[in-house]
Design a protein around this motif. Structure first.
Motif, PDB file in Angstrom:
ATOM      1  N   SER A 137       0.812  -1.218   0.000  1.00  0.00           N
ATOM      2  CA  SER A 137       0.000   0.000   0.000  1.00  0.00           C
ATOM      3  C   SER A 137       0.841   1.261   0.000  1.00  0.00           C
ATOM      4  CB  SER A 137      -0.901   0.013   1.239  1.00  0.00           C
ATOM      5  OG  SER A 137      -1.639  -1.165   1.322  1.00  0.00           O
ATOM      6  N   GLY A 138       2.162   1.123  -0.119  1.00  0.00           N
ATOM      7  CA  GLY A 138       3.066   2.274  -0.029  1.00  0.00           C
ATOM      8  C   GLY A 138       2.767   3.365  -1.029  1.00  0.00           C
ATOM      9  N   TYR A 139       2.437   2.985  -2.258  1.00  0.00           N
ATOM     10  CA  TYR A 139       2.177   3.994  -3.275  1.00  0.00           C
ATOM     11  C   TYR A 139       0.926   4.807  -2.948  1.00  0.00           C
ATOM     12  CZ  TYR A 139       1.742   6.213  -7.813  1.00  0.00           C
ATOM     13  OH  TYR A 139       1.652   7.139  -8.807  1.00  0.00           O
ATOM     14  N   HIS A 140      -0.070   4.188  -2.351  1.00  0.00           N
ATOM     15  CA  HIS A 140      -1.306   4.898  -2.000  1.00  0.00           C
ATOM     16  C   HIS A 140      -1.057   5.874  -0.848  1.00  0.00           C
ATOM     17  CE1 HIS A 140      -3.630   2.470  -4.765  1.00  0.00           C
ATOM     18  NE2 HIS A 140      -2.880   1.456  -4.364  1.00  0.00           N
ATOM     19  N   VAL A 141      -0.184   5.499   0.071  1.00  0.00           N
ATOM     20  CA  VAL A 141       0.197   6.419   1.149  1.00  0.00           C
ATOM     21  C   VAL A 141       0.989   7.580   0.566  1.00  0.00           C
ATOM     22  CG1 VAL A 141       1.553   6.629   3.266  1.00  0.00           C
ATOM     23  CG2 VAL A 141       0.131   4.617   2.908  1.00  0.00           C
ATOM     24  N   TYR A 142       1.869   7.289  -0.381  1.00  0.00           N
ATOM     25  CA  TYR A 142       2.645   8.341  -1.053  1.00  0.00           C
ATOM     26  C   TYR A 142       1.715   9.307  -1.792  1.00  0.00           C
ATOM     27  CZ  TYR A 142       5.436  10.402  -4.800  1.00  0.00           C
ATOM     28  OH  TYR A 142       6.001  11.274  -5.693  1.00  0.00           O
ATOM     29  N   CYS A 155      -7.997  11.162  -0.575  1.00  0.00           N
ATOM     30  CA  CYS A 155      -6.914  10.313  -0.057  1.00  0.00           C
ATOM     31  C   CYS A 155      -7.477   9.098   0.684  1.00  0.00           C
ATOM     32  CB  CYS A 155      -6.013  11.123   0.874  1.00  0.00           C
ATOM     33  SG  CYS A 155      -5.106  12.428   0.053  1.00  0.00           S
ATOM     34  N   ILE A 156      -8.483   9.320   1.497  1.00  0.00           N
ATOM     35  CA  ILE A 156      -9.076   8.222   2.264  1.00  0.00           C
ATOM     36  C   ILE A 156      -9.794   7.248   1.337  1.00  0.00           C
ATOM     37  CG2 ILE A 156     -10.853   7.676   3.983  1.00  0.00           C
ATOM     38  CD1 ILE A 156     -10.037  10.303   5.390  1.00  0.00           C
ATOM     39  N   ILE A 157     -10.528   7.765   0.354  1.00  0.00           N
ATOM     40  CA  ILE A 157     -11.229   6.895  -0.599  1.00  0.00           C
ATOM     41  C   ILE A 157     -10.231   6.067  -1.401  1.00  0.00           C
ATOM     42  CG2 ILE A 157     -12.612   6.926  -2.724  1.00  0.00           C
ATOM     43  CD1 ILE A 157     -14.154   9.307  -1.476  1.00  0.00           C
ATOM     44  N   ASN A 158      -9.123   6.678  -1.810  1.00  0.00           N
ATOM     45  CA  ASN A 158      -8.102   5.953  -2.571  1.00  0.00           C
ATOM     46  C   ASN A 158      -7.537   4.789  -1.757  1.00  0.00           C
ATOM     47  OD1 ASN A 158      -6.226   5.388  -4.631  1.00  0.00           O
ATOM     48  ND2 ASN A 158      -4.695   6.647  -3.625  1.00  0.00           N
ATOM     49  N   SER A 159      -7.187   5.049  -0.500  1.00  0.00           N
ATOM     50  CA  SER A 159      -6.648   3.976   0.350  1.00  0.00           C
ATOM     51  C   SER A 159      -7.711   2.916   0.641  1.00  0.00           C
ATOM     52  CB  SER A 159      -6.115   4.556   1.660  1.00  0.00           C
ATOM     53  OG  SER A 159      -4.959   5.313   1.408  1.00  0.00           O
ATOM     54  N   ALA A 160      -8.949   3.341   0.862  1.00  0.00           N
ATOM     55  CA  ALA A 160     -10.022   2.386   1.143  1.00  0.00           C
ATOM     56  C   ALA A 160     -10.292   1.490  -0.067  1.00  0.00           C
ATOM     57  CB  ALA A 160     -11.295   3.135   1.548  1.00  0.00           C
ATOM     58  N   MET A 161     -10.245   2.067  -1.269  1.00  0.00           N
ATOM     59  CA  MET A 161     -10.454   1.252  -2.470  1.00  0.00           C
ATOM     60  C   MET A 161      -9.319   0.240  -2.647  1.00  0.00           C
ATOM     61  SD  MET A 161     -11.996   3.960  -5.239  1.00  0.00           S
ATOM     62  CE  MET A 161     -11.782   2.814  -6.579  1.00  0.00           C
ATOM     63  N   HIS A 162      -8.099   0.661  -2.344  1.00  0.00           N
ATOM     64  CA  HIS A 162      -6.973  -0.275  -2.424  1.00  0.00           C
ATOM     65  C   HIS A 162      -7.164  -1.419  -1.426  1.00  0.00           C
ATOM     66  CE1 HIS A 162      -2.967  -1.944  -2.471  1.00  0.00           C
ATOM     67  NE2 HIS A 162      -2.896  -1.734  -1.167  1.00  0.00           N
ATOM     68  N   TYR A 202      -9.961  -2.530  -0.249  1.00  0.00           N
ATOM     69  CA  TYR A 202     -11.071  -3.360  -0.719  1.00  0.00           C
ATOM     70  C   TYR A 202     -10.608  -4.298  -1.834  1.00  0.00           C
ATOM     71  CZ  TYR A 202     -15.561  -4.676  -2.692  1.00  0.00           C
ATOM     72  OH  TYR A 202     -16.626  -5.402  -3.176  1.00  0.00           O
ATOM     73  N   GLN A 203      -9.787  -3.792  -2.754  1.00  0.00           N
ATOM     74  CA  GLN A 203      -9.324  -4.607  -3.871  1.00  0.00           C
ATOM     75  C   GLN A 203      -8.340  -5.691  -3.439  1.00  0.00           C
ATOM     76  OE1 GLN A 203      -7.800  -1.556  -6.430  1.00  0.00           O
ATOM     77  NE2 GLN A 203      -9.789  -1.141  -7.371  1.00  0.00           N
ATOM     78  N   THR A 204      -7.618  -5.476  -2.345  1.00  0.00           N
ATOM     79  CA  THR A 204      -6.622  -6.458  -1.896  1.00  0.00           C
ATOM     80  C   THR A 204      -7.140  -7.316  -0.737  1.00  0.00           C
ATOM     81  OG1 THR A 204      -5.607  -4.812  -0.439  1.00  0.00           O
ATOM     82  CG2 THR A 204      -4.666  -5.050  -2.636  1.00  0.00           C
ATOM     83  N   SER A 237      -5.882  -3.058   7.624  1.00  0.00           N
ATOM     84  CA  SER A 237      -6.682  -1.890   7.237  1.00  0.00           C
ATOM     85  C   SER A 237      -6.452  -0.723   8.196  1.00  0.00           C
ATOM     86  CB  SER A 237      -8.165  -2.251   7.200  1.00  0.00           C
ATOM     87  OG  SER A 237      -8.404  -3.236   6.237  1.00  0.00           O
ATOM     88  N   VAL A 238      -6.417  -1.027   9.493  1.00  0.00           N
ATOM     89  CA  VAL A 238      -6.159   0.024  10.487  1.00  0.00           C
ATOM     90  C   VAL A 238      -4.754   0.600  10.281  1.00  0.00           C
ATOM     91  CG1 VAL A 238      -5.820   0.450  12.955  1.00  0.00           C
ATOM     92  CG2 VAL A 238      -7.798  -0.868  12.170  1.00  0.00           C
ATOM     93  N   PHE A 239      -3.789  -0.287  10.034  1.00  0.00           N
ATOM     94  CA  PHE A 239      -2.404   0.145   9.809  1.00  0.00           C
ATOM     95  C   PHE A 239      -2.309   1.073   8.592  1.00  0.00           C
ATOM     96  CE2 PHE A 239       1.692  -0.660   7.658  1.00  0.00           C
ATOM     97  CZ  PHE A 239       2.551  -0.161   8.625  1.00  0.00           C
ATOM     98  N   VAL A 240      -2.923   0.670   7.485  1.00  0.00           N
ATOM     99  CA  VAL A 240      -2.858   1.467   6.254  1.00  0.00           C
ATOM    100  C   VAL A 240      -3.590   2.793   6.428  1.00  0.00           C
ATOM    101  CG1 VAL A 240      -3.580   1.549   3.822  1.00  0.00           C
ATOM    102  CG2 VAL A 240      -2.526  -0.514   4.739  1.00  0.00           C
ATOM    103  N   MET A 241      -4.765   2.782   7.067  1.00  0.00           N
ATOM    104  CA  MET A 241      -5.509   4.028   7.244  1.00  0.00           C
ATOM    105  C   MET A 241      -4.782   4.980   8.195  1.00  0.00           C
ATOM    106  SD  MET A 241      -7.764   3.743   5.048  1.00  0.00           S
ATOM    107  CE  MET A 241      -8.922   5.059   5.242  1.00  0.00           C
ATOM    108  N   CYS A 242      -4.158   4.447   9.242  1.00  0.00           N
ATOM    109  CA  CYS A 242      -3.364   5.299  10.143  1.00  0.00           C
ATOM    110  C   CYS A 242      -2.178   5.902   9.397  1.00  0.00           C
ATOM    111  CB  CYS A 242      -2.883   4.508  11.354  1.00  0.00           C
ATOM    112  SG  CYS A 242      -4.181   4.151  12.541  1.00  0.00           S
ATOM    113  N   ALA A 243      -1.522   5.097   8.548  1.00  0.00           N
ATOM    114  CA  ALA A 243      -0.403   5.614   7.753  1.00  0.00           C
ATOM    115  C   ALA A 243      -0.891   6.673   6.766  1.00  0.00           C
ATOM    116  CB  ALA A 243       0.283   4.471   7.011  1.00  0.00           C
ATOM    117  N   THR A 244      -2.076   6.464   6.211  1.00  0.00           N
ATOM    118  CA  THR A 244      -2.639   7.461   5.292  1.00  0.00           C
ATOM    119  C   THR A 244      -2.920   8.764   6.020  1.00  0.00           C
ATOM    120  OG1 THR A 244      -3.623   5.705   3.944  1.00  0.00           O
ATOM    121  CG2 THR A 244      -4.536   7.912   3.690  1.00  0.00           C
TER     122      THR A 244
END
Length: 197
Positions: free
Chosen positions: A38-43, A83-90, A92-94, A108-115
């Protein structure tokens, strides 16, 4: 056969690599298929926040205080939502990569906190980026008006030396004066005497 792949921009590497390392360390072993980081989505959240703050700052310079505040709220709200929708869609897809619901929730919590962290860092850094851009613009305008953008010729700006070298006066970005000859050398002036440096 060796393939050459273009390296990502240094800022992308700086944001993505630590996040990808942490994510792979904790979650890759639980993946049942090819793991997608998910690094690219956080970027993207980080860069989008910086661009959003710069856009708000630029628009605020031309709008009244009340209108500027309203526009700022809308733009920043839109940036954060995207930004949140982009990370949430990622996420959902994974989701099918993990069989364990617990791992999916923790990831999911980890990625959303990083976002959120990337958004906050981007909002803060966006102010600095805009401030530096304004300073560079002001210095460029000062240099242009001080003569850094053009070389003038006239009685006090051009001299022809005894050996035929034509020496012109040039002003730098901050108003410093240098003398440049058509032979490619820089000269130092002392009254009407020029000495090659």
């Amino acid at each position: 056969m060796e393939t050459t792949e273009k390296k990502p921009w240094w800022l992308q590497r700086w944001v993505c690599k630590p996040f990808d390392w942490c994510e792979r360390k904790f979650f890759e072993e639980h993946a049942t298929a090819c793991y997608i980081s998910s690094g690219y989505h956080v970027y993207l959240a980080f860069i989008t926040s910086i661009v959003g703050v710069c856009a708000v700052a630029l628009l605020s310079m031309f709008l009244s205080r009340e209108t500027g505040q309203t526009v700022a709220n809308w733009i920043l709200g839109l940036v954060i939502a995207l930004c949140i929708i982009n990370s949430a869609m990622h996420l959902y897809q994974t989701r099918s990569v993990f069989t364990s619901t617990k791992v999916m929730v923790v990831r999911s919590v980890f990625v959303m906190c990083a976002t959120f962290l990337a958004i906050m860092l981007g909002l803060w850094l966006g102010n600095i980026v805009f401030f530096l851009a304004v300073i560079l613009l002001v210095l460029s305008v000062i240099g242009l008006f001080a003569g850094g953008g053009s070389k003038k010729s006239g009685n006090n700006d051009t001299f022809i030396l005894d050996d035929g070298t034509r020496v012109k006066k040039e002003k730098g970005l901050l108003g410093e004066v240098t003398w440049r000859g058509n032979d490619g050398h820089t000269y130092e002036r002392d009254g009407n005497t020029f000495r090659r440096i």
